[in-house]
Design an enzyme around this catalytic site. Sequence first.
Site, short mmCIF file in Angstrom:
data_model
loop_
_atom_site.label_atom_id
_atom_site.label_comp_id
_atom_site.label_asym_id
_atom_site.label_seq_id
_atom_site.Cartn_x
_atom_site.Cartn_y
_atom_site.Cartn_z
CE LYS A 113 29.16 45.58 47.69
NZ LYS A 113 29.87 44.23 46.96
CE LYS A 131 26.97 42.78 50.14
NZ LYS A 131 28.24 42.55 49.34
C1 PBG Z 1 32.54 41.82 46.43
C2 PBG Z 1 31.54 41.59 47.40
C3 PBG Z 1 31.71 42.09 48.69
C4 PBG Z 1 30.53 41.40 49.82
C5 PBG Z 1 30.04 40.68 48.69
N1 PBG Z 1 30.40 40.94 47.39
C6 PBG Z 1 32.49 42.84 49.54
C7 PBG Z 1 32.61 44.28 49.37
O1 PBG Z 1 31.92 44.97 48.54
O2 PBG Z 1 33.45 44.76 50.03
C8 PBG Z 1 30.28 41.46 50.95
C9 PBG Z 1 29.58 40.51 51.74
C10 PBG Z 1 29.68 40.21 53.09
O3 PBG Z 1 29.98 41.25 53.92
O4 PBG Z 1 28.84 39.36 53.67
N2 PBG Z 1 32.48 43.26 46.03
#
Ligand code: PBG
Length: 303
Positions: free
Chosen positions: A176, A229
């Site tokens: 991520k 992601k």
């Molecule tokens: C929580 C999380 C996030 C997303 C999914 N889980 C936000 C982040 O890490 O700031 C982002 C999903 C999206 O942008 O659609 N940590």
Amino acid sequence: MVRETAVSVDDLVLPLFVCPGTGVENPVASMPGVFQHSVDRVTTAAAAAHDLGIPAVLLFGIPEHKDPTGTEAWDEDGVVQRAVRSIKENVPGLLVITDVCLCEYTDHGHCGVIRDEAVLNDPTCELLAREAVSHARAGADIVAPSDMMDGRVAAIRDALDDNGFADLAILSYAAKFCSAFYGPFRDAAESTPQFGDRSTYQMDPANADEAIREVALDIEEGADMVMVKPALPYLDLIRRVKDEFSCPVAAYQVSGEYSMIKAAAASGWLDERRTMLETLTSIKRAGADIIITYYALDFASGV
Ligand code: PBG
């Protein structure tokens, strides 16, 4: 006959945002077509997704109150826990995945507990494990940790096993990245960090080998499925993860990827359906077995 890649509704997961109250359907300004739903309405939305053949939803919670440690994240009566129970009861054929993180529940908006403006890794893992167990107790089918703490998959696996959920699967947000594309999501989840950014725990977009190390660690710790992601800017990593590991690979077409297409389409600059299909096909072609996308409903309904 010679087309190599076909996206099917079976590949898709629809993210849903659950908020307090009843009868609430609050549009998210930066994500046209996406809402914060109260438990009753999210159940209706989940039923509609199921009717269209979408196999799974991914739930995010917007709690009643936020506090420094995000206590509502593991509240048996929290919004996500209630939504899971309601969806499992009313839409039994639908797979329910829950996002496990603290950023939606903490008042500072970071994904873990904080001391001197730094996230504390190990104490956070304990809280995430509690949150995952509470989702499991509510009836979740899969838990999906998105916090990017080190060792959290192992902590969650141990806690699930100790509490009688040895069969519950973990979909880890393994690679991520610290991405600008999460901007609109933070409006939807009301989780913008109040200071700093997430670069001390999320990954540097420049690093590909490190992503492979992150994925390897999560699989070693017990992840059943791994995620890359965002999706479109990281197609190279979807392919590498698919080639190097033999577990299912999920890709998350995140909020910014969705809103970018929506905004361009609203200006008449892009053909929305063609762009949606091209991006989803590319993500699948890169190697994703599962695609998490806010476009799941549009795709499935042929809009
Ligand atoms: C929580 C999380 C996030 C997303 C999914 N889980 C936000 C982040 O890490 O700031 C982002 C999903 C999206 O942008 O659609 N940590």
